[in-house]
Design an enzyme around this catalytic site. Structure first.
Site, PDB file in Angstrom:
ATOM      1  N   TYR A  47       9.901  54.684 -15.729  1.00  0.00           N
ATOM      2  CA  TYR A  47      10.807  54.502 -16.869  1.00  0.00           C
ATOM      3  C   TYR A  47      10.716  53.079 -17.409  1.00  0.00           C
ATOM      4  CZ  TYR A  47      15.222  53.363 -19.167  1.00  0.00           C
ATOM      5  OH  TYR A  47      16.167  52.876 -20.041  1.00  0.00           O
ATOM      6  N   THR A  50      15.439  47.921 -21.788  1.00  0.00           N
ATOM      7  CA  THR A  50      16.147  48.039 -20.520  1.00  0.00           C
ATOM      8  C   THR A  50      15.827  46.880 -19.586  1.00  0.00           C
ATOM      9  OG1 THR A  50      16.293  49.370 -18.493  1.00  0.00           O
ATOM     10  CG2 THR A  50      14.266  49.526 -19.727  1.00  0.00           C
ATOM     11  N   ALA A  54      14.814  58.445 -26.311  1.00  0.00           N
ATOM     12  CA  ALA A  54      13.996  58.221 -25.109  1.00  0.00           C
ATOM     13  C   ALA A  54      14.565  59.024 -23.952  1.00  0.00           C
ATOM     14  CB  ALA A  54      13.971  56.738 -24.728  1.00  0.00           C
ATOM     15  N   ARG A  82      16.459  55.939  -3.114  1.00  0.00           N
ATOM     16  CA  ARG A  82      15.571  56.549  -4.089  1.00  0.00           C
ATOM     17  C   ARG A  82      14.425  55.600  -4.388  1.00  0.00           C
ATOM     18  NH1 ARG A  82      19.996  58.033  -8.648  1.00  0.00           N
ATOM     19  NH2 ARG A  82      20.214  55.776  -8.453  1.00  0.00           N
ATOM     20  N   HIS A  94      24.194  59.782 -14.053  1.00  0.00           N
ATOM     21  CA  HIS A  94      24.735  58.427 -14.073  1.00  0.00           C
ATOM     22  C   HIS A  94      25.999  58.340 -13.232  1.00  0.00           C
ATOM     23  CE1 HIS A  94      22.480  56.860 -17.868  1.00  0.00           C
ATOM     24  NE2 HIS A  94      21.688  57.401 -16.969  1.00  0.00           N
ATOM     25  N   ASN A 134       6.980  60.721 -23.896  1.00  0.00           N
ATOM     26  CA  ASN A 134       8.189  60.726 -24.725  1.00  0.00           C
ATOM     27  C   ASN A 134       8.649  59.336 -25.132  1.00  0.00           C
ATOM     28  OD1 ASN A 134       9.573  63.602 -24.945  1.00  0.00           O
ATOM     29  ND2 ASN A 134       8.581  63.480 -22.957  1.00  0.00           N
TER      30      ASN A 134
END
Length: 322
Positions: A141, A117, A75, A279, A187, A92
């Site tokens: 996401y 997640t 992913a 963000r 990350h 994807n």
């Protein structure tokens, strides 16, 4: 067991594959190497370079291997990027997984562990987050992963698919010889350690005005070894269980500033930080309640301390550039 691991050249998938082989299981890695390198493949695993979106290729592989199950890690994972290019995340992560599920159904492959997640929860009303919390992703996401979970529910209901959906957030730390590295790297822990090594001038903090004690986002960090152990317990449990949706985390959250402070202690470097604008799509606090995983899988994290997680990452990161 004979297992297929999608995305097995990556950080988490490669760690799980390595531990599976150490336990005597046969592992075949399926990876398109779009964000990893052939050199990062776990030693001893069989390898097939292909995309899970290629249903005929995946179906042929499943017929050849006749695996006992699939562990699905392949992913795209960048929440920030997903708010700029949501279309590639739905293609994807969601559409490609549908192709994998179709291939599994066509070949009678009936056991799947899905790498989900905590981003499926979005901005939670309370923490720690339980599995019964509302599902309201704040980024594409998380939405792409939630759509996969919904598909899994229907494949279970209609086709009898046995599956475990494991929801986790910030995975960190390293095993000897295998750590966290992405291209490009986004990350926080690898970026912080790059500053300690002099590869970057400073670390960016995206927003310091969140409703948290120090104003920075809080996340639940889990050591990659603890995460891998839970996946292995889950694939085994699906021999008796039909469906599991479980959070994986330490149950303790650490802010961005606390992570930087830990890295300063572990590395002995100053690690300058710069405040940047928030963000889009970043929830203020994500901490997973994992009692259900402990009860249903008998899982217990062995590395709950942030400094220990950083120490393992730092040792690997230094060797990476030695």
């Amino acid at each position: 067991m004979n297992l297929l691991v999608t995305g097995g050249a990556g950080y988490i998938g490669g760690t799980v594959s390595t531990i599976l082989m150490q336990a005597g299981h046969r592992v075949t890695v399926l990876d398109n190497l779009c964000h990893s390198k052939r050199a990062e493949l776990p030693v001893g695993a069989e390898f097939v370079e292909a995309d899970i979106a290629d249903r005929p290729r995946v179906e042929a592989l499943l017929r050849e291997l006749k695996p006992d199950g699939v562990l699905h890690f392949a992913a795209l994972i960048e929440a920030g990027e997903s708010m700029q290019k949501p279309e590639i995340y739905f293609r994807n992560n969601t559409a490609s997984t549908l192709a994998l599920l179709e291939a599994m159904h066509a070949t009678g492959t009936n056991r799947l562990v899905f790498s989900s997640t905590a981003a499926v929860y979005g901005e939670p009303k309370s923490t720690p987050i339980e599995e019964t919390a509302a599902l309201a992703p704040t980024n594409a996401y998380g939405e792409s992963k939630l759509m996969v979970e919904q598909m899994l529910g229907w494949f279970h209901r209609v086709h009898g698919l046995r599956y475990a959906s494991l929801r986790y957030f910030n995975v960190a730390g390293a095993l000897p010889g295998r750590g966290e590295a992405h291209e490009p790297e986004t990350h926080i822990i690898p970026l912080i350690l790059d500053v300690a090594l002099g590869r970057r001038a400073s670390i960016n903090i995206y927003g310091d005005d969140y409703p948290t004690p120090d104003g920075t986002c809080i996340r639940d960090y889990i050591h990659v070894r603890d995460l891998a152990d839970a996946h292995i317990l889950a694939i085994k449990a699906l021999g008796e269980r039909e469906r599991m949706i479980l959070n994986l985390g330490n149950g303790s959250g650490f802010s961005v500033k606390e992570v930087i402070a830990s890295a300063r202690r572990v590395t002995g470097h100053a690690i300058p930080a710069e405040i940047k604008p928030r963000r889009d799509g970043d929830p203020a606090r994500l901490v997973a309640g994992s009692e259900k995983a402990k009860t249903e899988l008998g899982w217990q994290p062995e590395y709950p301390e942030l400094d220990r997680i950083l120490e393992s990452a730092w040792e690997w990161h230094k060797q990476r550039y030695a």
